[in-house]
Design a protein around this motif. Structure first.
Motif, PDB file in Angstrom:
ATOM      1  N   ILE A  60      -0.937  11.825  -4.912  1.00  0.00           N
ATOM      2  CA  ILE A  60       0.274  11.467  -4.160  1.00  0.00           C
ATOM      3  C   ILE A  60       0.422  12.384  -2.946  1.00  0.00           C
ATOM      4  O   ILE A  60       0.850  11.949  -1.870  1.00  0.00           O
ATOM      5  N   ASN A  61       0.069  13.641  -3.103  1.00  0.00           N
ATOM      6  CA  ASN A  61       0.202  14.602  -2.018  1.00  0.00           C
ATOM      7  C   ASN A  61      -0.700  14.273  -0.838  1.00  0.00           C
ATOM      8  O   ASN A  61      -0.462  14.724   0.281  1.00  0.00           O
ATOM      9  N   LEU A  67      -3.105   2.501 -11.410  1.00  0.00           N
ATOM     10  CA  LEU A  67      -4.493   2.847 -11.117  1.00  0.00           C
ATOM     11  C   LEU A  67      -4.688   4.361 -11.088  1.00  0.00           C
ATOM     12  O   LEU A  67      -5.691   4.875 -11.575  1.00  0.00           O
ATOM     13  N   LEU A  68      -3.721   5.079 -10.534  1.00  0.00           N
ATOM     14  CA  LEU A  68      -3.808   6.535 -10.453  1.00  0.00           C
ATOM     15  C   LEU A  68      -3.355   7.212 -11.731  1.00  0.00           C
ATOM     16  O   LEU A  68      -3.463   8.442 -11.842  1.00  0.00           O
ATOM     17  N   SER A  78       0.848  -1.187   0.000  1.00  0.00           N
ATOM     18  CA  SER A  78       0.000   0.000   0.000  1.00  0.00           C
ATOM     19  C   SER A  78       0.884   1.237   0.000  1.00  0.00           C
ATOM     20  O   SER A  78       2.019   1.207   0.485  1.00  0.00           O
ATOM     21  N   ALA A  79       0.356   2.316  -0.559  1.00  0.00           N
ATOM     22  CA  ALA A  79       1.093   3.572  -0.577  1.00  0.00           C
ATOM     23  C   ALA A  79       1.208   4.122   0.847  1.00  0.00           C
ATOM     24  O   ALA A  79       0.267   4.058   1.626  1.00  0.00           O
ATOM     25  N   ARG A  80       2.355   4.681   1.165  1.00  0.00           N
ATOM     26  CA  ARG A  80       2.589   5.195   2.511  1.00  0.00           C
ATOM     27  C   ARG A  80       3.676   6.257   2.462  1.00  0.00           C
ATOM     28  O   ARG A  80       4.508   6.285   1.551  1.00  0.00           O
TER      29      ARG A  80
END
Length: 580
Positions: free
Chosen positions: A576-577, A264-265, A246-248
């Protein structure tokens, strides 16, 4: 001491030794199951969670491509490969990828935008050196990387004993059934009983055989312990795969975004160029207005009642031409005024009739019995009376509402029988091919710069449409403490509405040195600073605090905080921010 007493003492001593050996054997069998020590209470221990940074992965980059390989235990072991363009981060389809591991080379197959290859070796922990040969059309490249697959950690809720550290280091011995050491122990007990109930040679032989059987049972129990320890070591050496990714955001502020999430983004990057000369622009807020030379308003001159023309009122959006009758206005007159008007009208009609009769009588006698000057005076008097009568006619009769210009009906506020006041707006006529934009500049220096530069500007509507604007003029009177600036819209722009808000980006006479970037790449950080996200690794993004100046409606110039040849996110930066 008698012989019987001696025999009894020997019997008790032998039984005591036998029971001690059996107790020691039982303790050795149960030592692997009971591991609590030190008087601790383990009935309420919570199972700790093993924290990890995600799945093992291999990363390799070059000037052309970027590869991220993620091993998975599905299908007897596979390696899933993400292949992206290095500078744009766009997925690369229809590529040929040959992966070399050791002495073997395997060709990856494309599946749903990803590349896969069978890799049963990923289930074995260790470090693997991989070489990727990538060919896309006429472009080819060779990428090299290392894949480190860690072993799954041992369960943390067990207290390891000394045997747990010794057993994995012992050689592997074939497993034996549980009943074998149990049978050896039973045989030892039987031989011991027979030995102590016999005498002489039989006793000595029984004791020797009982000793041999007892040592055999202990040896068999040790073999079982060795096998149990090595089995546990084998389980612990399994590869650690298929963990959730997962993004972190890390402690240093950088953000980890897996390649799957990037797709996906639709995260897109560009390569920054060197800083160059650019024209600075100012951002103004304005609205669409009609061209005053090709539009018009139809208002009521007097208070009165509206009447429809023979063809009906024109519908909104319909085209009309200058001079078309749009309706009628019947002036409203008070009762007293109506009586005076009728009286004046009747008196004027009588005077006009008398003047006409007089002129008819004297006109044939002009020059003979009646001087010519008298005939001329009669004609002048008749014309004056007729003009006075005509001045009263619009007040008492209905007035036609005439279209002042060619165009489209933008507003229609008239209805049959409607009573209106003077100066009420009834119709607005606009030429949709001739529109202007009026913007307000709250900075006098910016307004002066726009006027001095006198170059084309760009307007942006709320729905993102672009308008080409040419500077038309600057107002000298402040409006809401701002300088009004007018721009003419070039070309045809169907769909625009009068009063629609427009953001104007007008160039000023102030060149700057900056790195141009799309406006979507600049976002606000948590502390309000303007930042861009640099793509520093295949799955790593770092903030760059920047200083910027607007260039045009689509681009912004970075004047400080960013170096050339940096991969900057231009799509997905806002998402992302938001990663925490």
């Amino acid at each position: 001491m008698t012989k019987t007493t001696t025999k009894t003492m020997r019997w008790k001593s032998a039984m005591r030794a036998l029971f001690s050996a059996l107790a020691l054997f039982a303790v050795s069998l149960t030592s692997t199951g009971v591991r609590a020590h030190g008087g601790e209470d383990h009935s309420h221990d919570e199972q700790p969670v093993v924290e990890t940074s995600g799945n093992p992965r291999i990363e390799a980059t070059s000037e052309l491509f970027e590869i991220v390989g993620i091993p998975t235990g599905a299908g007897n072991g596979k390696l899933v490969i993400h292949l992206n363009d290095f500078w744009s981060n766009a997925p690369v389809p229809k590529a040929a990828i040959d992966v070399t591991v050791g002495d073997s080379t395997i060709k990856a197959t494309e599946k749903q935008g990803l590349y896969e290859l069978d890799a049963p070796w990923v289930k074995t922990p260790g470090r693997y050196e991989l070489t990727f040969a990538v060919t896309v059309g006429e472009a080819s490249d060779l990428l090299i990387g290392s894949l480190n697959i860690p072993a799954a950690p041992a369960p943390a809720d067990q207290h390891n004993s000394l045997w747990d550290h010794i057993a994995p280091e012992l050689p592997q011995i074939p497993s034996i059934p549980t009943w074998l050491p149990a049978s050896a122990g039973a045989l030892t007990l039987l031989l011991a009983v027979l030995a102590f109930t016999s005498s002489g040679t039989m006793r000595r032989a029984g004791l020797v055989l009982a000793s041999i059987a007892g040592m055999s049972s202990v040896a068999l129990a040790a073999v079982m312990l060795v096998n149990a320890g090595t089995d546990g070591a084998t389980v612990a050496s399994a590869a650690m795969l298929d963990l959730p990714d997962s993004a972190r955001r890390s402690e240093d502020g950088a953000v980890f975004v897996p390649k799957a999430t990037q797709r996906l983004l639709e995260v897109t990057t560009i390569r920054t160029a060197a800083a160059g000369a650019a024209q600075k622009t100012v951002r103004l807020i304005g609205q669409v207005i009609p061209d005053p030379n090709k539009s018009g308003l139809v208002q009521a001159l007097l208070a009165g009642r509206i009447e429809a023309p023979e063809s009906g009122f024109p519908a909104i959006g319909s085209r009309v031409k200058a001079g078309d009758v749009l309706g009628y206005l019947l002036p409203s007159v008070q009762l007293v005024d109506q009586s005076d008007i009728r009286q004046t009208t009747g008196d004027l009609d009588r005077q006009v009739a008398l003047a006409e009769a007089k002129l008819r009588r004297i006109e044939p006698l002009s020059g003979n019995a009646i001087p010519a000057g008298q005939v001329i005076d009669a004609r002048i008097e008749l014309d004056a009376l007729r003009k006075r009568r005509a001045e009263i006619k619009p007040v008492a009769e209905r007035e036609a509402l005439i279209a002042p210009a060619d165009g489209v009906i933008a507003q229609a506020n008239a209805a049959s029988g409607q009573v209106v006041e003077a100066q009420t707006l009834l119709f607005q006529i606009v030429d949709p091919d001739s529109l202007w934009v009026e913007a307000l500049a709250f900075d006098g220096a910016a307004a002066t710069g726009v006027e001095k530069n006198n170059k084309e500007a760009i307007g942006t509507t709320a729905d993102g449409r672009k308008l080409e604007l040419s500077f038309a003029g600057r107002g000298l009177t402040l409006r809401q403490q701002a300088v009004p600036l007018r721009f003419q819209i070039k070309g045809s722009n169907p769909g625009l509405s009068i009063g629609e808000p427009v953001t104007v980006h007008a160039p000023v006479d102030e060149p700057i040195a900056a790195i141009p970037l799309p406006r979507s790449s600049v976002v606000r950080s948590g502390n309000g600073q303007s930042v861009v996200w640099a793509h520093t690794g295949p799955e790593r993004f770092e903030q760059r605090v920047i200083a910027s100046e607007p260039i045009d409606a689509d681009r912004i110039g970075i004047t400080a905080g960013l170096e050339p040849n940096t991969r900057v996110v231009v799509r997905g930066a806002e998402l992302i921010n938001q990663v925490r």
